[in-house]
Design a protein around this motif. Sequence first.
Motif, mmCIF file in Angstrom:
data_model
loop_
_atom_site.group_PDB
_atom_site.id
_atom_site.type_symbol
_atom_site.label_atom_id
_atom_site.label_comp_id
_atom_site.label_asym_id
_atom_site.label_seq_id
_atom_site.Cartn_x
_atom_site.Cartn_y
_atom_site.Cartn_z
ATOM 1 N N THR A 146 0.796 -1.290 -0.175
ATOM 2 C CA THR A 146 -0.051 -0.170 0.137
ATOM 3 C C THR A 146 0.607 1.221 0.004
ATOM 4 O O THR A 146 0.576 2.228 -0.651
ATOM 5 N N ILE A 147 1.970 1.048 0.799
ATOM 6 C CA ILE A 147 2.803 2.525 0.920
ATOM 7 C C ILE A 147 3.509 2.577 -0.414
ATOM 8 O O ILE A 147 3.692 3.794 -0.662
ATOM 9 N N ALA A 148 3.941 1.479 -0.773
ATOM 10 C CA ALA A 148 4.667 1.661 -1.942
ATOM 11 C C ALA A 148 3.992 2.045 -3.352
ATOM 12 O O ALA A 148 4.267 3.088 -4.010
ATOM 13 N N PHE A 149 2.558 1.677 -3.501
ATOM 14 C CA PHE A 149 1.675 2.418 -4.540
ATOM 15 C C PHE A 149 1.319 3.737 -4.201
ATOM 16 O O PHE A 149 1.383 4.496 -5.052
ATOM 17 N N ILE A 150 1.044 4.203 -2.808
ATOM 18 C CA ILE A 150 1.016 5.657 -2.383
ATOM 19 C C ILE A 150 2.123 6.512 -2.575
ATOM 20 O O ILE A 150 2.111 7.549 -3.182
ATOM 21 N N THR A 151 3.336 6.021 -2.555
ATOM 22 C CA THR A 151 4.489 6.599 -2.744
ATOM 23 C C THR A 151 4.837 6.766 -4.364
ATOM 24 O O THR A 151 5.110 7.943 -4.734
ATOM 25 N N GLY A 152 4.497 5.792 -4.976
ATOM 26 C CA GLY A 152 4.581 5.785 -6.427
ATOM 27 C C GLY A 152 3.688 6.742 -7.017
ATOM 28 O O GLY A 152 3.991 7.604 -8.055
ATOM 29 N N PHE A 153 2.735 6.854 -6.554
ATOM 30 C CA PHE A 153 1.657 7.589 -7.247
ATOM 31 C C PHE A 153 1.834 9.319 -6.697
ATOM 32 O O PHE A 153 1.637 10.020 -7.725
ATOM 33 N N GLN A 154 2.183 9.383 -5.751
ATOM 34 C CA GLN A 154 2.525 10.626 -4.965
ATOM 35 C C GLN A 154 3.892 11.239 -5.936
ATOM 36 O O GLN A 154 3.872 12.380 -6.403
ATOM 37 N N TRP A 181 5.470 14.906 -9.812
ATOM 38 C CA TRP A 181 6.570 15.034 -11.049
ATOM 39 C C TRP A 181 5.776 15.753 -12.414
ATOM 40 O O TRP A 181 6.095 16.851 -12.868
ATOM 41 N N VAL A 182 4.573 15.513 -12.443
ATOM 42 C CA VAL A 182 3.694 16.048 -13.312
ATOM 43 C C VAL A 182 3.350 17.411 -12.913
ATOM 44 O O VAL A 182 3.288 18.220 -13.856
ATOM 45 N N LEU A 183 2.960 17.683 -11.663
ATOM 46 C CA LEU A 183 2.881 18.962 -11.373
ATOM 47 C C LEU A 183 4.018 20.067 -11.545
ATOM 48 O O LEU A 183 3.739 21.162 -11.722
ATOM 49 N N LEU A 184 5.057 19.272 -11.039
ATOM 50 C CA LEU A 184 6.495 20.196 -11.327
ATOM 51 C C LEU A 184 6.636 20.557 -12.752
ATOM 52 O O LEU A 184 7.078 21.463 -13.250
ATOM 53 N N SER A 185 6.383 19.531 -13.549
ATOM 54 C CA SER A 185 6.613 19.807 -15.017
ATOM 55 C C SER A 185 5.825 20.811 -15.637
ATOM 56 O O SER A 185 6.159 21.588 -16.270
ATOM 57 N N GLU A 186 4.358 20.636 -15.315
ATOM 58 C CA GLU A 186 3.444 21.570 -15.471
ATOM 59 C C GLU A 186 3.626 23.038 -15.001
ATOM 60 O O GLU A 186 3.366 23.971 -15.652
ATOM 61 N N ASN A 226 17.327 20.829 -13.312
ATOM 62 C CA ASN A 226 16.647 21.252 -12.269
ATOM 63 C C ASN A 226 15.345 20.495 -11.699
ATOM 64 O O ASN A 226 15.259 19.956 -10.466
ATOM 65 N N LEU A 227 14.685 20.055 -12.713
ATOM 66 C CA LEU A 227 13.551 19.235 -12.429
ATOM 67 C C LEU A 227 14.043 17.773 -11.975
ATOM 68 O O LEU A 227 13.385 17.366 -11.071
ATOM 69 N N SER A 228 14.896 17.467 -12.449
ATOM 70 C CA SER A 228 15.747 15.900 -12.123
ATOM 71 C C SER A 228 15.981 15.957 -10.585
ATOM 72 O O SER A 228 15.584 15.104 -9.835
ATOM 73 N N ARG A 229 16.466 17.153 -10.276
ATOM 74 C CA ARG A 229 16.960 17.290 -8.727
ATOM 75 C C ARG A 229 15.730 17.266 -8.042
ATOM 76 O O ARG A 229 15.677 16.740 -7.175
ATOM 77 N N GLY A 230 14.933 18.035 -8.613
ATOM 78 C CA GLY A 230 13.489 18.061 -7.725
ATOM 79 C C GLY A 230 12.719 16.987 -7.615
ATOM 80 O O GLY A 230 12.387 16.390 -6.592
ATOM 81 N N ARG A 231 12.900 16.098 -8.805
ATOM 82 C CA ARG A 231 12.413 14.585 -8.823
ATOM 83 C C ARG A 231 13.003 13.813 -7.857
ATOM 84 O O ARG A 231 12.242 12.992 -7.181
ATOM 85 N N TRP A 232 14.356 13.691 -7.761
ATOM 86 C CA TRP A 232 14.803 12.873 -7.071
ATOM 87 C C TRP A 232 14.764 13.459 -5.313
ATOM 88 O O TRP A 232 14.690 12.668 -4.686
ATOM 89 N N ALA A 233 14.487 14.843 -5.193
ATOM 90 C CA ALA A 233 14.207 15.198 -3.896
ATOM 91 C C ALA A 233 12.931 14.787 -3.592
ATOM 92 O O ALA A 233 12.717 14.350 -2.342
ATOM 93 N N ILE A 234 11.962 14.720 -4.543
ATOM 94 C CA ILE A 234 10.611 14.334 -4.087
ATOM 95 C C ILE A 234 10.514 12.641 -3.786
ATOM 96 O O ILE A 234 10.081 12.475 -2.881
ATOM 97 N N ILE A 235 11.322 12.119 -4.879
ATOM 98 C CA ILE A 235 11.539 10.768 -4.477
ATOM 99 C C ILE A 235 12.105 10.234 -3.145
ATOM 100 O O ILE A 235 11.719 9.455 -2.102
ATOM 101 N N GLY A 236 13.148 11.097 -2.628
ATOM 102 C CA GLY A 236 14.002 10.776 -1.499
ATOM 103 C C GLY A 236 13.165 11.215 -0.170
ATOM 104 O O GLY A 236 13.025 10.250 0.850
ATOM 105 N N ALA A 237 12.201 12.231 -0.398
ATOM 106 C CA ALA A 237 11.456 12.744 0.699
ATOM 107 C C ALA A 237 10.416 11.898 0.887
ATOM 108 O O ALA A 237 9.856 11.260 1.956
ATOM 109 N N SER A 238 9.845 11.281 -0.463
ATOM 110 C CA SER A 238 8.366 10.395 -0.220
ATOM 111 C C SER A 238 9.162 8.819 0.257
ATOM 112 O O SER A 238 8.051 8.276 1.250
#
Length: 521
Positions: free
Chosen positions: A61-69, A74-79, A227-239
């Motif tokens: 469940t947490i893996a699904f929620i984390t992946g979805f988050q 990422w989509v919101l950051l790109s947008e 910058n987006l990639s760094r943000g993405r990895w920061a999001i993944i790490g924090a998540s």
Amino acid sequence: MAFDGAVTAMRSGDLPAVTCPPGGFAHSLGIGHDRCADEPMKIPLPKPSLIRSFALASLLTIAFITGFQVAVQWVLLSEDFLEWERTSGADAIRAQASASLRGEDFVRWDTAEAQTRFEQFFQRALLNPEVLRVKVYNADMQVVWSDEPRLRGARFPDNAHLARALQGQTVAHVERSKKPENLYERHFGQAVELYIPVAFSTGRTPGLAAVAGVVEVYKNPARVLANLSRGRWAIIGASLAGALVLYAALFGIVRRASRQLDAQRQDLERQTEALGAANRELRATQEQLRAAERLAAIGEVSAAVAHGIRNPLANIRASAQVALDTTEGSPGVAKYLGTITAEVDRLDRWLRSLLDAVRPFELRLGRVDAGRLIEDLLGLLRERVAQGQIKLEVALAPDLPALTADGVQLEQALLGVLENALDALGPGGTLRVRTARVDGLGFPAVQVSVEDDGEGIPADRLRQVFEPFFTTKSKGTGLGLAIARKIVEGHGGRITIESAPASGTTIRIVLPVERSAAPTA
């Protein structure tokens, strides 16, 4: 008063019916069934692991929620990046176009003046190092200027993004140079494509402006994507960090709850076992009370019957004996008188057995050698064994301790069991008698086993064999085993029976060595 109420409930049969445990006291001795002969076996069920189930379910469940988050962020950051390009980036290009170009340049684009102003606009756009290419379209979707000369004059009427821009909408998206108009941009790879409508006022009225053309800018997204990639990895790490903390916290809570539930389950099992034992004890007490009531009623009737019958029987026997002594010359009469005497003696024995079964008795305790007692009884029955052509197998333990018991009563009980076994055997049958010492009960005990290979007893009648007057023999009184059980239980022991049709019968008697060491029945 509470005890009287319990006794009343037991007498009235209001207690809930329970299933007897496998073998009861007899099973605790390892010697088979007692009076409960057909109970279902308890099969332990596997206990599911709450922690294991939660660990798997929560991890998924947490893996699904984390992946979805992560995907949503990422989509919101790109947008957000594209929205910044549609606003700030487009406004900068639009300001440069308004400062360098005129509305008629999009109509007479092939004039030298127009091309000069387009070139000036391009040079201003190059001040942004991320700009890779610039195209300028007129209202007819025709390229009126581009830093790639081969594109000038070309029309792209199928460009949906261009059509939206001509309607006044700023369009920004990430382009991979796959459209037909990207013929000369294949080497750019991935780029941010920005369509910026350019409007010029058509009169002196403020707020009235028409889209004269569209500026298309290709921008290098390397810096922004980094910058987006760094943000993405920061999001993944924090998540992931948040998911791990959440998982650890939930796991700790569930583990503690699981331990508490397990402790409660064990406590409930202990309480259930205690309630089951109490229920079985009440059931046994209820049966004993019913048996006592039956015996009390039988005893009252039996005492009256015996008192009324034994005196006439004694007179009949005395008269028959006197007549027998005076009929020396009449053998026929002597035969009949002998029959009368024998039948009177049989009725007297039956009456004594009846009274022994129903009246209370007092134990006269002494030291009794169980092995010697059994040898004496087998000696008394040896003639009957020989006449019945019965094979006798005896295995008496040599180291049996002496019992504290009433020798006369115990002899009567064992004699009743042995005679019952002989009655079940036909010619060629086998009677086995064994003794053994029993340990592990909390007190020393002696076990006597009497086994025959007769026809056996059906399961539906096995529970009744110890009840008074129950018999399967045409001439039996049904009191032998009832008296035996009464005597054995009076000594603090247990008597059990195992039997099946065509498999013979085994009766086991367990007696405590010391009368005071046995648990109360």
